[in-house]
Scaffold this active site. Structure first.
Site, PDB file in Angstrom:
ATOM      1  N   CYS A   2       0.840  -1.183   0.000  1.00 40.54           N
ATOM      2  CA  CYS A   2       0.000   0.000   0.000  1.00 40.54           C
ATOM      3  C   CYS A   2       0.882   1.242   0.000  1.00 40.54           C
ATOM      4  O   CYS A   2       1.921   1.279   0.648  1.00 40.54           O
ATOM      5  CB  CYS A   2      -0.942   0.086   1.194  1.00 40.54           C
ATOM      6  SG  CYS A   2      -2.096  -1.265   1.294  1.00 40.54           S
ATOM      7  N   ARG A  27       4.035  -0.252  -4.710  1.00 42.46           N
ATOM      8  CA  ARG A  27       3.738  -0.760  -3.365  1.00 42.46           C
ATOM      9  C   ARG A  27       2.401  -1.507  -3.293  1.00 42.46           C
ATOM     10  O   ARG A  27       2.082  -2.122  -2.271  1.00 42.46           O
ATOM     11  CB  ARG A  27       3.713   0.395  -2.366  1.00 42.46           C
ATOM     12  CG  ARG A  27       5.012   1.151  -2.278  1.00 42.46           C
ATOM     13  CD  ARG A  27       4.922   2.236  -1.237  1.00 42.46           C
ATOM     14  NE  ARG A  27       4.706   1.691   0.079  1.00 42.46           N
ATOM     15  CZ  ARG A  27       5.662   1.305   0.902  1.00 42.46           C
ATOM     16  NH1 ARG A  27       6.906   1.420   0.558  1.00 42.46           N
ATOM     17  NH2 ARG A  27       5.362   0.804   2.089  1.00 42.46           N
ATOM     18  N   TRP A  84      -2.816  -2.686  -1.682  1.00 41.81           N
ATOM     19  CA  TRP A  84      -2.492  -4.112  -1.846  1.00 41.81           C
ATOM     20  C   TRP A  84      -3.346  -4.806  -0.794  1.00 41.81           C
ATOM     21  O   TRP A  84      -3.078  -4.719   0.407  1.00 41.81           O
ATOM     22  CB  TRP A  84      -1.008  -4.345  -1.598  1.00 41.81           C
ATOM     23  CG  TRP A  84      -0.540  -5.720  -1.950  1.00 41.81           C
ATOM     24  CD1 TRP A  84      -0.030  -6.128  -3.144  1.00 41.81           C
ATOM     25  CD2 TRP A  84      -0.502  -6.873  -1.104  1.00 41.81           C
ATOM     26  NE1 TRP A  84       0.305  -7.462  -3.092  1.00 41.81           N
ATOM     27  CE2 TRP A  84       0.032  -7.946  -1.850  1.00 41.81           C
ATOM     28  CE3 TRP A  84      -0.875  -7.106   0.228  1.00 41.81           C
ATOM     29  CZ2 TRP A  84       0.207  -9.219  -1.319  1.00 41.81           C
ATOM     30  CZ3 TRP A  84      -0.701  -8.372   0.751  1.00 41.81           C
ATOM     31  CH2 TRP A  84      -0.165  -9.422  -0.024  1.00 41.81           C
ATOM     32  N   ASN A 110      -1.761   2.044   5.738  1.00 40.78           N
ATOM     33  CA  ASN A 110      -0.935   0.951   5.202  1.00 40.78           C
ATOM     34  C   ASN A 110      -0.527   0.088   6.378  1.00 40.78           C
ATOM     35  O   ASN A 110       0.176   0.555   7.271  1.00 40.78           O
ATOM     36  CB  ASN A 110       0.305   1.552   4.514  1.00 40.78           C
ATOM     37  CG  ASN A 110       1.392   0.518   4.278  1.00 40.78           C
ATOM     38  OD1 ASN A 110       1.099  -0.651   4.115  1.00 40.78           O
ATOM     39  ND2 ASN A 110       2.631   0.950   4.266  1.00 40.78           N
ATOM     40  N   GLY A 111      -0.987  -1.158   6.390  1.00 38.77           N
ATOM     41  CA  GLY A 111      -0.651  -2.039   7.514  1.00 38.77           C
ATOM     42  C   GLY A 111      -1.836  -2.931   7.844  1.00 38.77           C
ATOM     43  O   GLY A 111      -2.751  -3.081   7.024  1.00 38.77           O
ATOM     44  N   GLU A 490      17.582 -17.271  -8.459  1.00 39.59           N
ATOM     45  CA  GLU A 490      17.096 -15.920  -8.774  1.00 39.59           C
ATOM     46  C   GLU A 490      16.483 -15.876 -10.176  1.00 39.59           C
ATOM     47  O   GLU A 490      15.463 -15.232 -10.390  1.00 39.59           O
ATOM     48  CB  GLU A 490      18.256 -14.926  -8.629  1.00 39.59           C
ATOM     49  CG  GLU A 490      17.938 -13.498  -8.998  1.00 39.59           C
ATOM     50  CD  GLU A 490      16.891 -12.822  -8.120  1.00 39.59           C
ATOM     51  OE1 GLU A 490      16.476 -13.406  -7.091  1.00 39.59           O
ATOM     52  OE2 GLU A 490      16.472 -11.711  -8.484  1.00 39.59           O
ATOM     53  N   LYS A 494      12.731 -14.641 -10.876  1.00 37.46           N
ATOM     54  CA  LYS A 494      12.401 -13.547 -11.810  1.00 37.46           C
ATOM     55  C   LYS A 494      11.325 -14.001 -12.786  1.00 37.46           C
ATOM     56  O   LYS A 494      10.356 -13.308 -13.023  1.00 37.46           O
ATOM     57  CB  LYS A 494      13.625 -13.083 -12.608  1.00 37.46           C
ATOM     58  CG  LYS A 494      14.673 -12.297 -11.884  1.00 37.46           C
ATOM     59  CD  LYS A 494      14.299 -10.876 -11.526  1.00 37.46           C
ATOM     60  CE  LYS A 494      13.591 -10.804 -10.220  1.00 37.46           C
ATOM     61  NZ  LYS A 494      14.221 -10.463  -9.025  1.00 37.46           N
ATOM     62  N   GLU A 497       7.918 -14.409 -11.113  1.00 35.86           N
ATOM     63  CA  GLU A 497       7.344 -13.131 -10.696  1.00 35.86           C
ATOM     64  C   GLU A 497       6.678 -12.389 -11.847  1.00 35.86           C
ATOM     65  O   GLU A 497       5.595 -11.854 -11.679  1.00 35.86           O
ATOM     66  CB  GLU A 497       8.451 -12.210 -10.137  1.00 35.86           C
ATOM     67  CG  GLU A 497       8.874 -12.517  -8.729  1.00 35.86           C
ATOM     68  CD  GLU A 497       9.969 -11.559  -8.245  1.00 35.86           C
ATOM     69  OE1 GLU A 497       9.806 -10.995  -7.163  1.00 35.86           O
ATOM     70  OE2 GLU A 497      10.978 -11.379  -8.955  1.00 35.86           O
ATOM     71  N   HIS A 513      17.124 -36.140  -8.063  1.00 37.53           N
ATOM     72  CA  HIS A 513      16.289 -36.528  -6.928  1.00 37.53           C
ATOM     73  C   HIS A 513      14.900 -35.915  -7.021  1.00 37.53           C
ATOM     74  O   HIS A 513      14.261 -35.686  -5.993  1.00 37.53           O
ATOM     75  CB  HIS A 513      16.995 -36.110  -5.626  1.00 37.53           C
ATOM     76  CG  HIS A 513      18.367 -36.670  -5.511  1.00 37.53           C
ATOM     77  ND1 HIS A 513      18.602 -38.014  -5.340  1.00 37.53           N
ATOM     78  CD2 HIS A 513      19.586 -36.080  -5.607  1.00 37.53           C
ATOM     79  CE1 HIS A 513      19.915 -38.225  -5.316  1.00 37.53           C
ATOM     80  NE2 HIS A 513      20.522 -37.066  -5.479  1.00 37.53           N
ATOM     81  N   LYS A 612       6.332  -4.308  -3.860  1.00 35.68           N
ATOM     82  CA  LYS A 612       7.772  -4.092  -3.751  1.00 35.68           C
ATOM     83  C   LYS A 612       8.263  -4.239  -2.319  1.00 35.68           C
ATOM     84  O   LYS A 612       9.303  -4.798  -2.056  1.00 35.68           O
ATOM     85  CB  LYS A 612       8.125  -2.705  -4.270  1.00 35.68           C
ATOM     86  CG  LYS A 612       9.590  -2.386  -4.160  1.00 35.68           C
ATOM     87  CD  LYS A 612      10.190  -2.189  -5.514  1.00 35.68           C
ATOM     88  CE  LYS A 612      11.682  -2.302  -5.525  1.00 35.68           C
ATOM     89  NZ  LYS A 612      12.170  -3.500  -6.169  1.00 35.68           N
TER      90      LYS A 612
HETATM   91  C1  G6P Z   1       9.177  -8.512  -2.221  1.00 42.18           C
HETATM   92  C2  G6P Z   1       9.730  -7.972  -3.521  1.00 42.18           C
HETATM   93  C3  G6P Z   1      11.003  -8.735  -3.892  1.00 42.18           C
HETATM   94  C4  G6P Z   1      12.003  -8.666  -2.750  1.00 42.18           C
HETATM   95  C5  G6P Z   1      11.401  -9.170  -1.434  1.00 42.18           C
HETATM   96  C6  G6P Z   1      12.308  -8.868  -0.260  1.00 42.18           C
HETATM   97  O1  G6P Z   1       8.702  -9.791  -2.401  1.00 42.18           O
HETATM   98  O2  G6P Z   1       8.783  -8.097  -4.554  1.00 42.18           O
HETATM   99  O3  G6P Z   1      11.580  -8.156  -5.045  1.00 42.18           O
HETATM  100  O4  G6P Z   1      13.112  -9.453  -3.064  1.00 42.18           O
HETATM  101  O5  G6P Z   1      10.169  -8.486  -1.189  1.00 42.18           O
HETATM  102  O6  G6P Z   1      12.387  -7.474  -0.117  1.00 42.18           O
HETATM  103  P1  G6P Z   1      13.522  -6.721   0.644  1.00 42.18           P
HETATM  104  O7  G6P Z   1      13.123  -5.277   0.538  1.00 42.18           O
HETATM  105  O8  G6P Z   1      13.512  -7.191   2.059  1.00 42.18           O
HETATM  106  O9  G6P Z   1      14.802  -7.007  -0.038  1.00 42.18           O
END
Ligand code: G6P
Length: 617
Positions: A2, A27, A84, A110-111, A490, A494, A497, A513, A612
């Site tokens: 949010c 956000r 969100w 937000n929260g 990673e 990606k 996501e 395995h 984010k």
């Molecule tokens: C969210 C974001 C990711 C990020 C993760 C951890 O899921 O979408 O891109 O890696 O949070 O965030 P941080 O700010 O703790 O690195």
């Protein structure tokens, strides 16, 4: 999660709020809304009629913006929110701002209000009427209940009543010249300018209007008028806190001709990693006073514990390998969300490191608090100056990658990896784990990394082409070993996501395995296979999946001839040392995922269901 923005000053606020929300859309983006204080003089000479106009809509901000264009809402004091969803579906009715029964008070939040059920029942029993399914809606009703002429005081009373987390912002037609805010855990900053003042979840929201900011801390409340920002502590005492000047500029927070923020941020990596090295690695010398550890403390280190979430967790996995290899210190890596629930050990000589690009991830914050309560000294690695994690840690290493707007982390990841390399080297040198020759060689290679990243970016079209041929596949397996493994994890993250394709990152040696059962003609296997100490091993693993008719895409070292006959597609990376393939090999994977998602027509900057910074558990 949010985004919040608020403005009071001498300018019309509608565009300021909508512009701010667009910059905060990373956000959360399932619904949005604004509330503007409108003052109308109905009869000449009579006192103005003050009301709050609310415009909100489900969907992205542009949906709400369309509505706002239709309605004439002009005013110089307003609040805005991009959501969100946590409690209640992402519908128009659940979108913020929410109002009290009289419609005089509007609130954004937000929260999560953990005790909202209980509060809602109490409020309902005393006649308050609710229309949404959200936890937030209890807030305007609580303010209505506590208001007796002072909105700030009502907010302070409310703070004593709620449990959970929140950045809360409210305004009322009974106090038309002010906006009040409060913070429990979720981020909230005030922006100060000559034309008025702002509240926001994050600096990019208002960077085009000001670079002067004040961080609001936990349990503090804030009152904003057109020419003043007043902050109050938990006891309601006025605090004197001077603004700081942000070194981020609005340019950093714009697409600057790129199609998406994600692409822009991928291309910013040569600069980002240089910035992360700047001042720390100069003329072959490492300077790392920010670590807050002297040589004796470094020599006495018995263990390093790293915690992180998501992409930052993958940077931690590279950190583990280099710190163990170069500095000979055992390193444990945990997901933040697991660490605090597993009764962790914190002992003498342990270094606790939290990696988080946003500095706001609630699980990481909670893990830090848990570790500190057990006596650990906490070092944070983050990209956001003044973030909660930065403030709650004993020392902070800033990655200096610049603002990252795309939801999935790219440039902050490579900057985190650079910090891991520098830490490993620094510890290794002091503890004598690394010979002078090795040390010098690694430093030389590190200096060349920005150019090698640039070399890969210059050949982005090759990856675009491979993506064009492979994007229709339904299953992707990313395989790596040693330094290729965090890159494989990673790469799969990606792809998941932003393209919503099923993808797994796996240690290549573990494939037999389980994941090999997934392999058939519909599978793409992406092998991260630079010519390193495990090259022969992964080459055999790739032959095993090739024999099961998977499509093979190999990421290899420049000039490697042996892999070619097993690969359907190839991408050659510039050569470097084994450890630094950890950073180089992620660049083609970021681009590859990006182009697959674009082929599928996905919104790479705002993938569904994600945010984010994850400020709820
Ligand atoms: C969210 C974001 C990711 C990020 C993760 C951890 O899921 O979408 O891109 O890696 O949070 O965030 P941080 O700010 O703790 O690195």
């Amino acid at each position: 999660m949010c985004g919040i923005v608020a403005y009071i000053g001498n300018r019309n606020c509608k565009d300021i709020l909508i512009g701010g929300l667009k910059r905060l859309e990373y956000r959360g983006y399932d619904s949005a809304g604004i509330a503007i204080m409108v003052s109308k003089c109905l009869k000449k000479g009579s006192s103005p009629d003050i009301s709050i106009e609310v415009v909100k809509e489900a969907g992205k901000i542009k949906e709400m913006e369309g509505q706002a264009k239709e309605v004439k809402v002009d005013g110089k004091c307003g609040i805005g929110h991009t959501r969100w969803a946590t409690h209640g579906e992402p519908t128009k009715i659940n979108a913020h701002p929410h109002r009290d029964c009289s419609g005089k008070i509007a609130v954004i939040h937000n929260g999560i209000i953990e005790n909202f059920e209980e509060l809602k029942s109490e409020l309902k029993a005393s006649g308050h009427r609710f229309i949404s399914d959200t936890d937030t809606e209890v807030l305007p009703h609580l303010l209505e209940k506590y208001y007796d002429g002072d909105l700030l005081l009502a907010m302070q009373r409310l703070m004593g009543k709620i449990k959970g987390s929140g950045a809360i912002v409210a305004m009322s037609t009974d106090s038309p010249g002010e906006i009040v805010g409060a913070r429990i855990t979720s981020p909230l900053i005030a922006g100060v300018s000559r034309d008025g003042n702002f509240l926001a979840s994050d600096m990019p929201a208002v960077l085009e209007h000001t670079r002067n900011f004040i961080v609001i801390n936990d349990f503090e409340t804030v009152r904003l008028t057109a020419n003043k920002v007043e902050i109050f502590d938990k006891e309601g005492k006025l605090i004197n806190r001077e603004p700081f000047k942000a070194n981020w500029s609005i340019k950093n927070a714009e697409k600057s001709g790129y199609e998406d923020f994600m692409l822009k941020e991928i291309f910013e990596q040569p600069y980002g990693v240089k910035e992360s090295m700047r001042g720390r690695l100069t003329n072959g010398q490492l300077h790392f006073d920010e670590l807050g550890l002297d040589s004796e403390q470094i020599k006495d280190l018995k263990k390093v514990q790293i915690i992180a979430c998501g992409t930052s967790y993958h940077a931690a996995l590279i950190g583990k390998q280099v710190i163990e290899k170069w500095a000979k210190i055992p390193v444990e890596v945990d997901f933040s969300s697991e660490y605090r629930y597993r009764d962790p050990l914190v002992g003498e000589g342990y270094l606790f490191v939290a990696i988080t690009q946003s500095g706001e991830t609630i699980d990481t914050l909670a893990a830090i608090r848990e570790a500190r309560s057990r006596g650990a000294k906490v070092m944070a690695i983050t990209n956001v100056v003044g973030s909660t994690v930065a403030r709650e840690s004993d020392s902070v290493i800033y990655t200096h990658a610049g603002p990252e707007i795309g939801v999935c982390a790219t440039k902050t990841f490579t900057s985190q990896i650079i910090i891991m390399y520098l830490m490993g080297l620094y510890f290794g040198k002091i503890r004598g784990g690394l010979g002078i020759e090795d040390y010098g060689k690694i430093i030389d290679e590190l200096h060349m990394i920005p150019n090698k990243i640039q070399n890969i970016l210059n050949r982005a079209d090759e990856l675009k082409e491979i993506a064009r041929h492979t994007f229709k596949h339904k299953c992707f397996l990313f395989l790596g070993r040693i330094f290729g493994l965090p890159a494989a994890l990673e790469g799969a993250l990606k792809l998941k996501e932003i393209s919503y394709i099923h993808a797994e990152g796996y240690p290549a040696g573990e494939m037999k395995h389980g994941p090999i059962a997934l392999t058939d003609t519909r599978t793409v296997v992406v092998g991260i296979m630079p010519e390193d100490s495990v090259y022969d091993k992964i080459l055999s693993n790739i032959q095993e999946v090739k024999a099961r008719k998977a499509t093979i895409f190999s990421i290899i070292s420049e000039g490697d001839g042996s892999s070619k006959k097993y690969a359907d597609y190839l991408f050659e990376m510039p050569r470097t040392i084994e450890e630094l393939y950890g950073i180089l090999s992620i660049i083609p994977l970021q681009l590859y995922s990006y182009y697959i998602a674009k082929n599928l027509g996905k919104d790479v900057d705002q993938p569904r269901n994600l945010a984010k910074s994850v400020t709820v558990e």
